[in-house]
Scaffold this motif. Structure first.
Motif, PDB file in Angstrom:
ATOM      1  N   SER A   1      16.431   7.923   4.186  1.00 41.77           N
ATOM      2  CA  SER A   1      17.658   7.842   3.304  1.00 41.77           C
ATOM      3  C   SER A   1      17.365   9.116   2.421  1.00 41.77           C
ATOM      4  N   PRO A   2      18.432   9.890   2.035  1.00 40.30           N
ATOM      5  CA  PRO A   2      18.241  10.873   1.080  1.00 40.30           C
ATOM      6  C   PRO A   2      17.907  10.720  -0.159  1.00 40.30           C
ATOM      7  N   THR A   3      17.847   9.375  -0.627  1.00 39.68           N
ATOM      8  CA  THR A   3      17.473   8.699  -1.839  1.00 39.68           C
ATOM      9  C   THR A   3      16.177   9.080  -2.067  1.00 39.68           C
ATOM     10  N   TYR A   4      15.222   9.248  -0.936  1.00 38.33           N
ATOM     11  CA  TYR A   4      13.844   9.601  -1.212  1.00 38.33           C
ATOM     12  C   TYR A   4      13.676  10.974  -1.839  1.00 38.33           C
ATOM     13  N   CYS A   5      14.585  11.889  -1.339  1.00 37.65           N
ATOM     14  CA  CYS A   5      14.594  13.441  -1.835  1.00 37.65           C
ATOM     15  C   CYS A   5      14.914  13.364  -3.288  1.00 37.65           C
TER      16      CYS A   5
ATOM     17  N   ASP B   1       0.747  -1.277   0.119  1.00 40.68           N
ATOM     18  CA  ASP B   1       0.052  -0.065  -0.044  1.00 40.68           C
ATOM     19  C   ASP B   1       0.748   1.331   0.006  1.00 40.68           C
ATOM     20  N   SER B   2       0.820   2.164  -1.145  1.00 35.49           N
ATOM     21  CA  SER B   2       1.484   3.362  -1.092  1.00 35.49           C
ATOM     22  C   SER B   2       1.092   4.107  -0.294  1.00 35.49           C
ATOM     23  N   ASN B   3       0.031   4.017   0.139  1.00 33.98           N
ATOM     24  CA  ASN B   3      -0.558   5.356   1.114  1.00 33.98           C
ATOM     25  C   ASN B   3       0.259   5.176   2.637  1.00 33.98           C
ATOM     26  N   LYS B   4       0.585   4.035   2.801  1.00 28.92           N
ATOM     27  CA  LYS B   4       1.529   3.872   4.126  1.00 28.92           C
ATOM     28  C   LYS B   4       2.926   4.157   4.040  1.00 28.92           C
ATOM     29  N   PRO B   5       3.290   5.345   4.377  1.00 29.40           N
ATOM     30  CA  PRO B   5       4.678   5.790   4.336  1.00 29.40           C
ATOM     31  C   PRO B   5       5.840   4.794   4.681  1.00 29.40           C
ATOM     32  N   GLU B   6       5.412   4.065   5.470  1.00 29.62           N
ATOM     33  CA  GLU B   6       6.407   2.988   5.915  1.00 29.62           C
ATOM     34  C   GLU B   6       6.781   2.103   4.807  1.00 29.62           C
ATOM     35  N   ASN B   7       5.805   1.994   3.988  1.00 31.39           N
ATOM     36  CA  ASN B   7       5.869   0.921   2.544  1.00 31.39           C
ATOM     37  C   ASN B   7       6.934   1.658   1.668  1.00 31.39           C
ATOM     38  N   LEU B   8       6.827   2.882   1.629  1.00 30.52           N
ATOM     39  CA  LEU B   8       7.849   3.807   0.756  1.00 30.52           C
ATOM     40  C   LEU B   8       9.272   3.825   1.388  1.00 30.52           C
ATOM     41  N   VAL B   9       9.240   3.862   2.675  1.00 30.18           N
ATOM     42  CA  VAL B   9      10.581   3.955   3.286  1.00 30.18           C
ATOM     43  C   VAL B   9      11.149   2.462   2.946  1.00 30.18           C
ATOM     44  N   ALA B  10      10.392   1.437   3.232  1.00 27.36           N
ATOM     45  CA  ALA B  10      11.165  -0.018   3.108  1.00 27.36           C
ATOM     46  C   ALA B  10      11.668   0.128   1.331  1.00 27.36           C
ATOM     47  N   MET B  11      10.915   0.712   0.615  1.00 28.32           N
ATOM     48  CA  MET B  11      11.193   0.721  -0.927  1.00 28.32           C
ATOM     49  C   MET B  11      12.588   1.184  -1.069  1.00 28.32           C
ATOM     50  N   ILE B  12      12.554   2.499  -0.455  1.00 31.99           N
ATOM     51  CA  ILE B  12      13.747   3.333  -0.553  1.00 31.99           C
ATOM     52  C   ILE B  12      15.144   2.341   0.236  1.00 31.99           C
TER      53      ILE B  12
ATOM     54  N   THR C   1      22.602   1.119  -7.417  1.00 25.92           N
ATOM     55  CA  THR C   1      23.814   1.871  -7.401  1.00 25.92           C
ATOM     56  C   THR C   1      23.153   3.270  -7.054  1.00 25.92           C
ATOM     57  N   GLU C   2      23.817   4.440  -6.748  1.00 22.42           N
ATOM     58  CA  GLU C   2      23.392   5.612  -6.344  1.00 22.42           C
ATOM     59  C   GLU C   2      22.831   6.384  -7.687  1.00 22.42           C
ATOM     60  N   GLU C   3      23.637   6.058  -8.595  1.00 30.24           N
ATOM     61  CA  GLU C   3      23.128   6.662  -9.895  1.00 30.24           C
ATOM     62  C   GLU C   3      21.780   6.136 -10.382  1.00 30.24           C
ATOM     63  N   GLN C   4      21.657   4.892 -10.355  1.00 27.54           N
ATOM     64  CA  GLN C   4      20.329   4.269 -10.546  1.00 27.54           C
ATOM     65  C   GLN C   4      19.227   4.869  -9.645  1.00 27.54           C
ATOM     66  N   CYS C   5      19.531   4.986  -8.278  1.00 24.19           N
ATOM     67  CA  CYS C   5      18.379   5.551  -7.384  1.00 24.19           C
ATOM     68  C   CYS C   5      18.172   6.725  -7.847  1.00 24.19           C
ATOM     69  N   TYR C   6      19.023   7.572  -8.149  1.00 25.62           N
ATOM     70  CA  TYR C   6      18.652   9.338  -8.448  1.00 25.62           C
ATOM     71  C   TYR C   6      18.019   9.168  -9.867  1.00 25.62           C
ATOM     72  N   ALA C   7      18.214   8.245 -10.694  1.00 31.68           N
ATOM     73  CA  ALA C   7      17.583   8.419 -12.057  1.00 31.68           C
ATOM     74  C   ALA C   7      16.195   7.933 -11.810  1.00 31.68           C
ATOM     75  N   ILE C   8      15.905   6.919 -10.891  1.00 33.18           N
ATOM     76  CA  ILE C   8      14.805   6.699 -10.649  1.00 33.18           C
ATOM     77  C   ILE C   8      13.878   7.328  -9.912  1.00 33.18           C
ATOM     78  N   MET C   9      14.323   8.173  -8.818  1.00 31.48           N
ATOM     79  CA  MET C   9      13.637   9.008  -7.937  1.00 31.48           C
ATOM     80  C   MET C   9      13.456  10.481  -8.668  1.00 31.48           C
ATOM     81  N   GLU C  10      14.168  10.753  -9.284  1.00 33.42           N
ATOM     82  CA  GLU C  10      14.063  12.147 -10.300  1.00 33.42           C
ATOM     83  C   GLU C  10      12.732  12.277 -11.162  1.00 33.42           C
TER      84      GLU C  10
ATOM     85  N   GLU D   1      23.703  14.743  -7.154  1.00 31.64           N
ATOM     86  CA  GLU D   1      23.956  14.625  -5.723  1.00 31.64           C
ATOM     87  C   GLU D   1      22.845  15.255  -4.937  1.00 31.64           C
ATOM     88  N   ILE D   2      22.591  14.407  -4.055  1.00 30.75           N
ATOM     89  CA  ILE D   2      21.720  15.143  -2.970  1.00 30.75           C
ATOM     90  C   ILE D   2      22.709  15.390  -1.921  1.00 30.75           C
TER      91      ILE D   2
END
Length: 189
Positions: free
Chosen positions: A140-144, A29-40, A48-57, A167-168
């Motif tokens: 994690s700042p990846t979420y940002c 459930d995406s409405n539960k922030p804990e699930n997004l935290v687990a995903m991050i 990789t950091e580069e993959q994470c940034y490319a996905i999150m941007e 970079e974050i």
């Protein structure tokens, strides 16, 4: 705002392997922030950091409305100016902060200390999903990268350049509000 399904779709688009994709719970459930935290957390573990940034941007929200109109109008008004000139003038657009051109040609955007126009002394996250998390928490700042994607979209429109999140630099999410949101973008040739 990111959802698990949007993150999944972006991973597919960026050709993340099936073996890695199978390790994520995209049906939570995406409405539960804990699930997004687990995903991050899982993204930080497996990608990789580069993959994470490319996905999150790609998850950035609020890409329409008045800010979109203001940034596009800024681009038209300042079409003949150099990038340094545009960056100096961009702070005149509401909520676009004061970007800095770095010696290597990258652009850093920093904002914080204000919530709804009031100086708070600490930096807080504007994301509605994050506001649902029980305090205290560290994320994690990846979420940002999602928020960076919002600014990336508007900066590209205002400046007339293609940008990439590289970079974050800092985030209130992993510093208990002690450090502001700060992103660095590479100007793509």
């Amino acid at each position: 705002m990111p959802t698990l399904k949007k993150i999944r779709d972006t991973m597919k688009k960026l050709k993340v392997s099936d073996e890695i994709m199978a390790q994520f719970d995209f049906d939570a459930d995406s409405n539960k922030p804990e699930n997004l935290v687990a995903m991050i957390d899982k993204m930080d573990e497996l990608l990789t950091e580069e993959q994470c940034y490319a996905i999150m941007e790609q998850q950035g929200c609020c890409k329409s409305g008045q800010r979109d109109k203001d940034c596009k109008a800024f681009a038209v008004e300042h079409v003949g100016k150099s990038l340094p000139e545009k960056l100096t003038l961009l702070s005149s657009v509401q909520y676009m902060m004061s970007p800095r051109l770095n010696p290597d040609g990258s652009i850093t955007v920093t904002f914080g200390g204000y919530q709804n126009g009031v100086h708070t002394g600490k930096t807080t996250c504007s994301c509605g999903t994050i506001k649902k998390l029980k305090q205290p928490f560290l994320l994690s700042p990846t979420y940002c990268g999602c928020c960076a994607g919002h600014f990336l979209y508007h900066y590209q429109n205002a400046l007339g350049v293609k940008l990439k999140l590289v970079e974050i630099t800092s985030s209130p999410l992993n510093t208990n509000g002690e450090k502001p949101c700060s992103f660095t973008f590479e100007v793509m040739k």
